[in-house]
Design an enzyme around this catalytic site. Structure first.
Site, PDB file in Angstrom:
ATOM      1  N   SER A 138      -3.492  -0.917  -1.732  1.00  0.00           N
ATOM      2  CA  SER A 138      -2.417  -0.261  -2.473  1.00  0.00           C
ATOM      3  C   SER A 138      -1.196  -1.154  -2.529  1.00  0.00           C
ATOM      4  O   SER A 138      -1.018  -2.057  -1.700  1.00  0.00           O
ATOM      5  CB  SER A 138      -2.030   1.056  -1.794  1.00  0.00           C
ATOM      6  OG  SER A 138      -1.276   0.808  -0.611  1.00  0.00           O
ATOM      7  N   ASP A 139      -0.334  -0.913  -3.487  1.00  0.00           N
ATOM      8  CA  ASP A 139       0.993  -1.506  -3.450  1.00  0.00           C
ATOM      9  C   ASP A 139       1.813  -0.735  -2.415  1.00  0.00           C
ATOM     10  O   ASP A 139       1.371   0.266  -1.852  1.00  0.00           O
ATOM     11  CB  ASP A 139       1.637  -1.456  -4.835  1.00  0.00           C
ATOM     12  CG  ASP A 139       2.679  -2.563  -5.023  1.00  0.00           C
ATOM     13  OD1 ASP A 139       3.215  -3.038  -4.010  1.00  0.00           O
ATOM     14  OD2 ASP A 139       2.961  -2.922  -6.174  1.00  0.00           O
ATOM     15  N   TYR A 140       3.018  -1.185  -2.196  1.00  0.00           N
ATOM     16  CA  TYR A 140       3.882  -0.678  -1.132  1.00  0.00           C
ATOM     17  C   TYR A 140       4.026   0.846  -1.195  1.00  0.00           C
ATOM     18  O   TYR A 140       4.602   1.387  -2.143  1.00  0.00           O
ATOM     19  CB  TYR A 140       5.254  -1.346  -1.256  1.00  0.00           C
ATOM     20  CG  TYR A 140       6.211  -1.112  -0.120  1.00  0.00           C
ATOM     21  CD1 TYR A 140       6.429  -2.093   0.840  1.00  0.00           C
ATOM     22  CD2 TYR A 140       6.907   0.080   0.000  1.00  0.00           C
ATOM     23  CE1 TYR A 140       7.321  -1.896   1.878  1.00  0.00           C
ATOM     24  CE2 TYR A 140       7.795   0.294   1.045  1.00  0.00           C
ATOM     25  CZ  TYR A 140       7.998  -0.700   1.977  1.00  0.00           C
ATOM     26  OH  TYR A 140       8.877  -0.492   3.010  1.00  0.00           O
ATOM     27  N   ALA A 141       3.453   1.530  -0.215  1.00  0.00           N
ATOM     28  CA  ALA A 141       3.574   2.988  -0.043  1.00  0.00           C
ATOM     29  C   ALA A 141       3.008   3.793  -1.204  1.00  0.00           C
ATOM     30  O   ALA A 141       3.286   4.989  -1.329  1.00  0.00           O
ATOM     31  CB  ALA A 141       5.030   3.391   0.207  1.00  0.00           C
ATOM     32  N   ALA A 142       2.205   3.169  -2.064  1.00  0.00           N
ATOM     33  CA  ALA A 142       1.693   3.870  -3.238  1.00  0.00           C
ATOM     34  C   ALA A 142       0.769   5.023  -2.871  1.00  0.00           C
ATOM     35  O   ALA A 142       0.667   6.006  -3.615  1.00  0.00           O
ATOM     36  CB  ALA A 142       0.973   2.886  -4.164  1.00  0.00           C
TER      37      ALA A 142
END
Length: 738
Positions: free
Chosen positions: A263-267
């Protein structure tokens, strides 16, 4: 480690250990336990998970990486090393042009070599994988991350996507500690947010998604990229991180991707804010079922997968599959044999910012710069001319772009430093003129990293010095642009003009009646309509990186020729966006006569065409195209035809020309673009020389997603076009037979 050993290792792991392999955390979690208390509390994660976590990112430097890895392995019961990842987009210590600039080189072989250097420097410092390339297609420069893209065209982006992956990874990851794992991002269609606003909704047809937006990701997958990062946006109403159709059906099953999806940051946590997950437990279920393998910077997987499996809500096999993908990547990198992968302070000292690396950075910078205007031969600057270099970017070292987070700014060559090496001191004058911004609050939280306290008296001195320098000169070189932090992630803009006080400086200087060479440092195409007639020359520099000053000075003084071409169109106004070369024709196109002048597809207050089109760029010489010819007027499936054109250098200086091939499918089962880039060649031609450039047209080159969503070519008439840009082309027709 052999595959059977890897499977045995997986079988020996507890469920908690396997889940921990799916956790990706920042370096702050691996500080001393006292210093990591804050980060742990912020996301609600335990020390036990950190001690077993699969990966860490944005930890830099061999000494720090070796320390973290050593401490981690001391606690590891299974001896599974950490995977070390980082945001290394277009340079580590030696910084190359931003990707939008690399796109303007139209030179994939050069870009591949640049990424080899990035991989070499990065791996020397202990990083084993990078969150790059970003291959999102962008047609809206209001979006700040256009700087990370190579442009508006699916074909060109795909070529660069493949080149970057091959540059980062080499032929095989496990045979060279100078390679790093590549992570293509952001999957998918992140570059098409509504309104150009960061993290916003994306909504488009499946046909457009497959035809325009997915090809560059697939090119990366086909080139062997080891990781794929999900995007923040929705795709057909479902956030990418929880989108099973996107991650499992297309990426893993249709394309056969066997690497790690992260995932991207905290997605993962943001699935709740999107409104498709009720809570973190629900978000974990959605993401693991959709095909996500690794969760970045949240506790969603760490704190919830165990409960989901124990309740029978999620099959343990899904956790096993994800953990095995992570272990396989670590094995490919050779981490079980060498968890530090050859990282050392000694290797850093030899590798970082080496003479060879800087030489390649200068070459890339020079090829990335685009000459947009050059009236009356103001450029190249002649040796007998007195030159005033003015502007906030005249002696600025922060010219590497927002994502060059490890750039060695003291090593950056400014424009002033480069120009002083090309001219006599008595003929060179310099003044700052003004700051980049007057109100730094527009940068939000990024402003705290900058000196922003220029007082009114200093501003008056800047202007006075600029006018004095200009009055003594024959030619004014004016270095303007948007602030580096006005582009990049979180930097969407509704106004794409230069700052007002920079325009005021330009206006004051133009009153002197002297030729002005405008050099623009930007991370996106700006609206230049109001100033294009106030200057003699316009040079689009983007953010060229470490060797900016040397590369630009060589171009300005004619020591080398311009060869860059735009990989994205420049709009006349923000209201014209999106404007791109490969649009559809409408039922009432502007070019067709016979209708009332009013009732056609056009604006009342602006042209349809861009100010500067895709593929456009000037040179110090001229290239003439002639004798466009086909080997045959038609061909059948399985056959090919040859398309040739003669290109003559009619000027007095050698130059590199980018010969561009476009094709139009005249009639299709669905509407086809007015033209599509299908090939290009960058060729060097001497003065007076004529070169024949040959392209091979295949049936595969003509394929598209038909009415039935089949990817194939349909028989019929096609128009082939070759020329120097998307709006300057010779044409001929051919037919694909049934």
């Amino acid at each position: 480690m052999k595959e059977e050993q890897l499977l045995h290792l997986l079988d020996s792991m507890t469920l908690e250990e396997k889940i921990a392999q799916l956790v990706l955390l920042t370096g702050e979690f691996f500080d001393s336990e006292e210093r990591s208390i804050g980060p742990k509390q912020k996301i609600g994660i335990t020390q036990d998970v950190i001690d077993m976590a699969g990966a860490v990112y944005n930890v830099f430097g061999a000494e720090e990486v070796v320390k973290i890895q050593s401490n981690y392995l001391k606690k590891s019961k299974k001896g599974i090393p950490l995977l070390i990842l980082a945001d290394i987009i277009h340079g580590y210590k030696t910084v190359f042009p931003i990707p939008l600039g690399l796109g303007s080189t139209w030179n994939p072989d050069l870009v591949r070599k640049c990424m080899e250097i990035v991989a070499d420097e990065t791996s020397a410092s202990g990083v084993q994988g990078t969150f790059s390339p970003m291959v999102d297609l962008v047609r809206d420069p209001r979006w700040g991350r256009v700087m990370e893209s190579t442009g508006e065209d699916a074909f060109l982006n795909s070529v660069f996507s493949a080149a970057m992956v091959k540059g980062f990874q080499g032929e095989r990851l496990d045979t060279s500690n100078r390679s790093i794992a590549s992570c293509v991002k952001h999957f998918a269609a992140y570059g098409a947010p509504e309104g150009g606003r960061e993290y916003n909704t994306v909504d488009m047809s499946e046909r457009r998604l497959r035809q325009d937006y997915l090809p560059a990701y697939k090119a990366a997958v086909d080139s062997g990229c080891e990781m794929v990062m999900t995007s923040f946006n929705t795709v057909d109403g479902v956030p990418a991180t929880g989108n099973k159709w996107l991650l499992r059906d297309i990426l893993k099953e249709e394309w056969g991707f066997e690497g790690v999806v992260l995932s991207d940051y905290a997605a993962t946590q943001e699935l709740i804010l999107h409104g498709v997950a009720e809570d973190e437990l629900d978000a974990a279920r959605l993401a693991i079922e959709a095909g996500l393998d690794m969760d970045m910077k949240t506790s969603v997987f760490a704190n919830n997968l165990l409960e989901l499996v124990n309740k029978g809500t999620v099959s343990e096999s899904l956790v096993d599959q994800a953990a095995l993908r992570v272990l396989r990547l670590k094995n490919k990198l050779g981490l079980f044999e060498d968890p530090y992968r050859g990282a050392s302070v000694e290797r850093e000292q030899v590798t970082l910012l080496s003479e060879n690396n800087r030489k390649m950075a200068r070459e890339a910078a020079a090829q990335s710069v685009v000459l947009l205007k050059n009236d009356k031969g103001v450029l190249p600057i002649q040796p007998d001319k007195k030159v005033a270099l003015i502007g906030p970017y005249s002696d600025e070292k922060m010219i590497c772009g927002m994502w060059a987070i490890q750039a060695e700014y003291e090593a950056v060559v400014t424009l002033k430093e480069g120009m002083k090496r090309q001219t006599a001191e008595a003929s060179f004058f310099h003044a700052k003129g003004c700051d980049i911004l007057e109100d730094y609050s527009v940068l939000g939280g990024m402003a705290k990293y900058l000196k922003t306290d220029t007082n009114p008296e200093e501003k008056e001195v800047y202007l006075s010095d600029a006018m004095q320098a200009a009055e003594q000169s024959d030619v004014i070189v004016l270095a303007l642009g948007e602030h580096m932090f006005q582009s990049g992630e979180g930097a969407s803009r509704t106004e794409l003009s230069l700052p007002e006080h920079q325009l005021t400086l330009l206006d004051k200087l133009s009153l002197l009646g002297k030729p002005i060479v405008l050099i623009l440092f930007t991370g996106r195409p700006l609206v230049l309509t109001g100033l294009v007639n106030k200057v003699a020359s316009i040079v689009q520099a983007w953010y060229p990186g470490t060797e900016t000053g040397n590369a630009l000075a060589e171009l300005l003084y004619g020591k080398r020729n311009f060869s860059g071409k735009l990989s994205i169109s420049f709009p006349h106004s923000v209201g014209q966006i999106p404007v791109y070369y490969n649009e559809f024709s409408t039922g009432r196109p502007l070019s067709v006569s016979g209708r009332s002048e009013r009732f056609v597809s056009k604006y009342l207050d602006a042209p349809n065409a861009p100010l500067f089109p895709f593929g456009y760029g000037l040179s110090y010489t001229n290239f003439e195209y002639s004798d466009l010819r086909l080997s045959h007027p038609s061909f059948s499936y399985g056959d090919t035809i040859q398309l040739s054109v003669d290109v003559t250098n009619t000027g007095e200086m050698s130059g590199a020309e980018i010969v561009q091939l476009y094709i139009r499918d005249v009639t299709g089962s669905v509407v086809r673009p007015v033209k599509e880039l299908k090939g290009f060649q960058k060729v060097n031609i001497e003065p007076g020389e004529t070169l024949t450039v040959l392209f091979i047209i295949t049936e595969e080159l003509l394929r598209f997603y038909t009415l039935e969503m089949e990817y194939k070519a349909e028989p019929g008439k096609f128009i082939a076009m070759i020329g120097t840009s998307s709006d300057s082309l010779l044409e001929t027709e051919f037919t694909l037979l049934p």
